[in-house]
Design an enzyme around this catalytic site. Structure first.
Site, short mmCIF file in Angstrom:
data_model
loop_
_atom_site.label_atom_id
_atom_site.label_comp_id
_atom_site.label_asym_id
_atom_site.label_seq_id
_atom_site.Cartn_x
_atom_site.Cartn_y
_atom_site.Cartn_z
N PHE A 1 0.84 -1.19 0.00
CA PHE A 1 0.00 0.00 0.00
C PHE A 1 0.89 1.25 0.00
O PHE A 1 1.90 1.30 0.70
CB PHE A 1 -0.91 -0.01 1.22
CG PHE A 1 -2.02 0.99 1.15
CD1 PHE A 1 -3.12 0.77 0.35
CD2 PHE A 1 -1.95 2.18 1.86
CE1 PHE A 1 -4.14 1.69 0.26
CE2 PHE A 1 -2.98 3.11 1.78
CZ PHE A 1 -4.08 2.87 0.98
N TYR B 1 -11.44 1.07 10.44
CA TYR B 1 -12.65 1.48 9.71
C TYR B 1 -13.04 0.53 8.60
O TYR B 1 -14.04 0.75 7.91
CB TYR B 1 -12.50 2.90 9.15
CG TYR B 1 -11.24 3.18 8.37
CD1 TYR B 1 -11.10 2.75 7.06
CD2 TYR B 1 -10.20 3.87 8.94
CE1 TYR B 1 -9.95 3.01 6.34
CE2 TYR B 1 -9.04 4.15 8.24
CZ TYR B 1 -8.93 3.71 6.93
OH TYR B 1 -7.77 3.97 6.22
N LYS B 2 -12.28 -0.55 8.40
CA LYS B 2 -12.66 -1.54 7.38
C LYS B 2 -13.50 -2.62 8.04
O LYS B 2 -14.65 -2.40 8.37
CB LYS B 2 -11.39 -2.09 6.71
CG LYS B 2 -10.52 -1.04 6.04
CD LYS B 2 -9.32 -1.68 5.37
CE LYS B 2 -8.31 -0.66 4.90
NZ LYS B 2 -8.83 0.26 3.87
#
Length: 421
Positions: free
Chosen positions: A130, A232-233
């Site tokens: 990422f 938050y996933k």
């Protein structure tokens, strides 16, 4: 394998996690045109308990309790961290802290790890990881006069441990890797990589962002050193929710993180003239935590722990397996290929499909009530979150994708990509 919709419905009837779907908003509609949300690996749905939890903090703890509520808030980061450690990450109490953002946490742990390996001048990361991870590695290397050694990984199959092993030597201080590849969902063996790095004398900082809440990490069993991740996933903490960090208990007193804030001070409220790091994982805190946001994180973390990470992971394998089966049966004739590991044991909770018009297909699906996301260069990414996604949801979403490909309606969308999908 029976690929009928009735077979998918039968899997839902036997699903031990089926009742958890009702605990999320937006899941009441069961009509044929309902929204099919397959982007839980980017942003999880809102748990029904979250608004009341946040309201309680606002109205009772802040509104009525005022500054006196800090008696509870000051322990919040570690309290939620302990639930996350035991119920989701396979870690021990006192090893996980809710703190800052993933990027800031990665910076803190990376710098601390570099300082713990003096005389070593190489940082290792994955060339297909990422972007934030690679950027932070590059930034730390630039500021410290270190060299970055990027290892190549297959865009669909992920990192080969043998390739990583060849990059490890006595110059390597720290390795930074993701447990789950953000593009393909390919899994890396945490225990195996940790062993390889330890044999070379290096520390590993894991990014668990794309796996936490959907894939077991078993950090203690793997002997993992350090880790960070977002909430938050699959942990459903809400947009911009604070991240978490993990530091193995045996390392905590050896490491000193670079951002010296008052929440990481040994005697915080003495307001002393000099910084002395707190004991344990608290030394990796910095400033005042986002209390309101952490109330939402706590709901998501407790919900995940209640469901059980092993049951969640088993359903994730089954859901993504259905995506693979349907893609082979329905979409291959239209030029779609599976761009994720086919072996469920090597796959996280999302599947990527490759097609030259993946961007246009993404837009056409959104117009048809299916929410996936797009990743470069030509990947349509589908993330069926096990806590609220049903097998019939996957079946219906793939059926709509089959229709979009068959009628070629995606061709009406421009090729240019927007900044956000």
């Amino acid at each position: 394998m029976d690929l009928s919709r009735d077979a998918a419905a039968a899997l839902d009837d036997a699903d031990p996690l089926a009742d958890f779907r009702t605990r999320f908003t937006g899941t009441d509609d069961d009509g044929p045109d309902r929204l099919l949300y397959l982007d839980g690996n980017s942003l999880g749905r809102l748990p029904r308990e979250t608004p009341a939890a946040v309201a309680r903090v606002v109205e009772q703890e802040w509104g009525a309790g005022l500054v006196g509520s800090w008696r509870d808030w000051v322990e919040q980061s570690r309290r939620i961290g302990d639930v996350l450690a035991d119920g989701v990450l396979g870690a021990r109490p006192g090893e996980v802290l809710i703190s800052d953002t993933t990027s800031v946490d990665l910076y803190k742990l990376l710098v601390a790890a570099v300082d713990a390996r003096p005389g070593r001048d190489v940082l290792v990361c994955c060339a297909d990881d990422f972007p934030t991870d690679r950027y932070i590695v590059a930034g730390v290397a630039d500021s410290r006069g270190l060299t970055v050694r990027e290892v190549e990984a297959h865009i669909d199959e992920g990192l080969d441990p043998a390739v990583l092993s060849a990059a490890l030597d006595e110059r390597v201080a720290v390795v930074v890797l993701s447990q789950v590849a953000y593009r393909s969902g390919a899994l890396v063996d945490v225990a195996e990589v940790t062993r390889l790095a330890r044999e070379a004398g290096a520390l590993v900082v894991w990014d668990l962002s794309h796996g936490a809440g959907a894939v077991p990490a078993e950090l203690t069993a793997a002997g993992a050193d350090l880790a960070v991740g977002c909430t938050y996933k699959h942990l459903n903490g809400g947009p911009g929710a604070p991240a978490f960090l993990y530091v193995r208990r045996e390392l905590q007193e050896q490491l000193r993180q670079p951002i010296w804030g008052w929440f990481g001070q040994r005697d915080q409220f003495a307001m002393g003239p000099a910084y002395e790091p707190a004991e344990g994982v608290d030394r990796f805190a910095v400033g005042t935590p986002p209390v309101l946001a952490m109330a939402a994180v706590e709901v998501g973390v407790r919900l995940t722990a209640e469901a059980g990470i092993e049951r969640i992971a088993a359903k994730a394998q089954a859901l993504t397996g259905l995506v693979v089966e349907l893609a082979d049966a329905w979409l291959a004739e239209h030029g779609v290929t599976v761009a994720s590991p086919r072996d469920a044991a090597r796959r996280g909770a999302h599947v990527s499909l490759a097609h030259p018009a993946a961007w246009q297909l993404t837009q056409a699906l959104i117009a048809r009530g299916v929410v996936p996301d797009f990743r470069t260069p030509d990947r349509l990414r589908l993330g069926p979150a096990p806590l609220y996604t049903r097998f019939v949801d996957v079946w219906d979403a793939m059926d709509r994708l089959r229709t979009v490909l068959s009628d070629r309606s995606y061709e009406s969308y421009p090729v240019e990509r927007a900044r956000v999908t």
